[in-house]
Design an enzyme around this catalytic site. Structure first.
Site, PDB file in Angstrom:
ATOM      1  N   GLY A 195       0.823  -1.208   0.000  1.00 43.79           N
ATOM      2  CA  GLY A 195       0.000   0.000   0.000  1.00 43.79           C
ATOM      3  C   GLY A 195       0.849   1.246   0.000  1.00 43.79           C
ATOM      4  CG  ASP A 218      -1.183   0.905  -3.462  1.00 40.07           C
ATOM      5  OD1 ASP A 218      -2.389   0.600  -3.443  1.00 40.07           O
ATOM      6  OD2 ASP A 218      -0.683   1.778  -2.728  1.00 40.07           O
ATOM      7  CG  ASP A 238      -6.465  -7.805  -3.170  1.00 41.55           C
ATOM      8  OD1 ASP A 238      -6.169  -7.314  -2.064  1.00 41.55           O
ATOM      9  OD2 ASP A 238      -7.595  -8.243  -3.438  1.00 41.55           O
ATOM     10  CG  MET A 239      -3.587  -5.659   1.100  1.00 36.16           C
ATOM     11  SD  MET A 239      -3.179  -4.210   2.110  1.00 36.16           S
ATOM     12  CE  MET A 239      -4.814  -3.522   2.386  1.00 36.16           C
ATOM     13  CE  LYS A 252       3.472   7.229   6.210  1.00 43.46           C
ATOM     14  NZ  LYS A 252       2.075   7.468   5.752  1.00 43.46           N
ATOM     15  CG  HIS A 256      -5.068   3.518  10.272  1.00 38.06           C
ATOM     16  ND1 HIS A 256      -4.976   4.845  10.601  1.00 38.06           N
ATOM     17  CD2 HIS A 256      -4.923   3.463   8.916  1.00 38.06           C
ATOM     18  CE1 HIS A 256      -4.793   5.568   9.514  1.00 38.06           C
ATOM     19  NE2 HIS A 256      -4.760   4.754   8.482  1.00 38.06           N
TER      20      HIS A 256
END
Length: 351
Positions: A195, A218, A238-239, A252, A256
């Site tokens: 990302g 990303d 796609d993670m 980073k 969240h």
């Protein structure tokens, strides 16, 4: 005395009620170019000098005074009585210096402020109360009929503005990561920034540590058009599905954005991509640890960001025990938290 206490309480209630005006005043100052004007002038400016430099209509000189009065009260500017005829002059403060845009500043936070204060990110907050009364749509979905990520895919301008905000933050923070926390990259020969957007942090890492092969993973709409810059390789993907193998995975401000279940999936993909701890494998997370020791900085920014995550995504800002539970559920054995990036921390997680 009781009457005075009640009136003081009313004043504080007003202070909290009108806090949004403070944010929008900050936005206005950046859009007008007030910090840039004072910086370019090379010294504090009188109101007349600032009014001329900004090329504002004559009728708005008094309104400009009202604006800078608020900006000085909030600490964005400082005022001194050292101008001609003891006229007040306005100067920059450490806060306003962070949003100067010029050729010497590659880490201005002006794009971050403007990106965060765009109406698209503010509107979902108006649905917060209604959202808490039901258990279906998120506030962002209630406002726009789709998720944050779906809207970013539909509206190029919104996506560009948001990515610009994230790039601004990454460029700013990367200087502290590589200069003051370079030890977290010791022994690493390859790293994937998941990302990582346009690669601001990965590029800074690659420049500071030339022996580390850096890759940014990303979504296609983010990196599909980006050519290699000679330092960083860009990979569309796609993670949640697959993360390229590397000694270390860098996250980073990613976790969240997501609920616990999704974070566990992302961390599991990270674990699959790295070697064992004995062979140097680890995940490096830069994120907020709510309640961590932030020194002289108060914890309010952490709580404000948590509320923002609640309105924009299904994510949250987490306390240490919540982070610990995620790592355990994803199959990791241990972790180390270094709370020294302002309101954020570096978390090293080991398989």
């Amino acid at each position: 005395m009781e009457s005075q206490n009640i009136l003081n309480a009313q004043a504080e209630l007003w202070n909290q009620t009108f806090s949004f005006v403070k944010s929008l005043t900050l936005k206005c100052a950046i859009e007008l170019g007030i910090p840039n004007a004072i910086h370019s002038h090379g010294q504090p400016m009188t109101l007349s000098e600032l009014h001329t430099a900004l090329s504002l209509p004559a009728c708005n000189k008094t309104n400009l005074l009202r604006l800078v009065r608020m900006l000085t009260h909030s600490g964005f500017l400082m005022v001194q009585n050292t101008g001609k005829n003891n006229e007040e002059v306005y100067d920059l403060t450490p806060i306003s210096r962070l949003v100067i845009n010029n050729s010497d500043s590659t880490s201005s936070l002006s794009s971050f402020v403007l990106g965060i204060l765009q109406f698209t990110l503010v509107k979902p907050s108006f649905h917060l109360g209604d959202w808490l009364k039901q258990d279906k749509l998120e506030p962002f979905e209630m406002a726009f009929g789709c998720t944050f990520w779906e809207l970013a895919g539909k509206l190029p301008d919104f996506n560009t503005l948001f990515n610009g905000a994230m790039t601004s933050d990454s460029s700013f923070l990367s200087q502290f990561i590589v200069k003051e926390h370079g030890n977290v990259f010791q022994g690493i020969s390859s790293l994937v920034d998941v990302g990582g957007g346009c690669g601001s942090v990965a590029t800074a890492i690659a420049k500071a540590f030339p022996k580390i092969e850096c890759t940014v993973l990303d979504l296609p709409q983010v990196v599909g058009h980006l050519p290699s810059n000679g330092l960083v390789k860009f990979v569309s993907g796609d993670m949640f599905s697959n993360i390229p193998r590397a000694d270390a995975i860098f996250l980073k401000w990613i976790l969240h954005d997501w609920c616990d279940e999704d974070c566990i999936k992302i961390l599991q993909r990270c674990k699959e991509a790295i070697p064992s701890k004995e062979d140097g494998g680890k995940v490096i997370i830069v994120d907020i640890v709510v309640g961590s020791d932030v020194g002289s900085i108060n914890h309010q920014p952490q709580l404000l960001f948590d509320m923002m995550m609640m309105t924009l995504t299904k994510g949250k800002e987490r306390e240490e025990n919540e982070w610990s539970n995620l790592f355990k559920e994803a199959g990791f054995d241990s972790y180390k938290i270094t709370a020294s990036l302002g309101v954020r921390s570096i978390i090293e997680v080991y398989p």
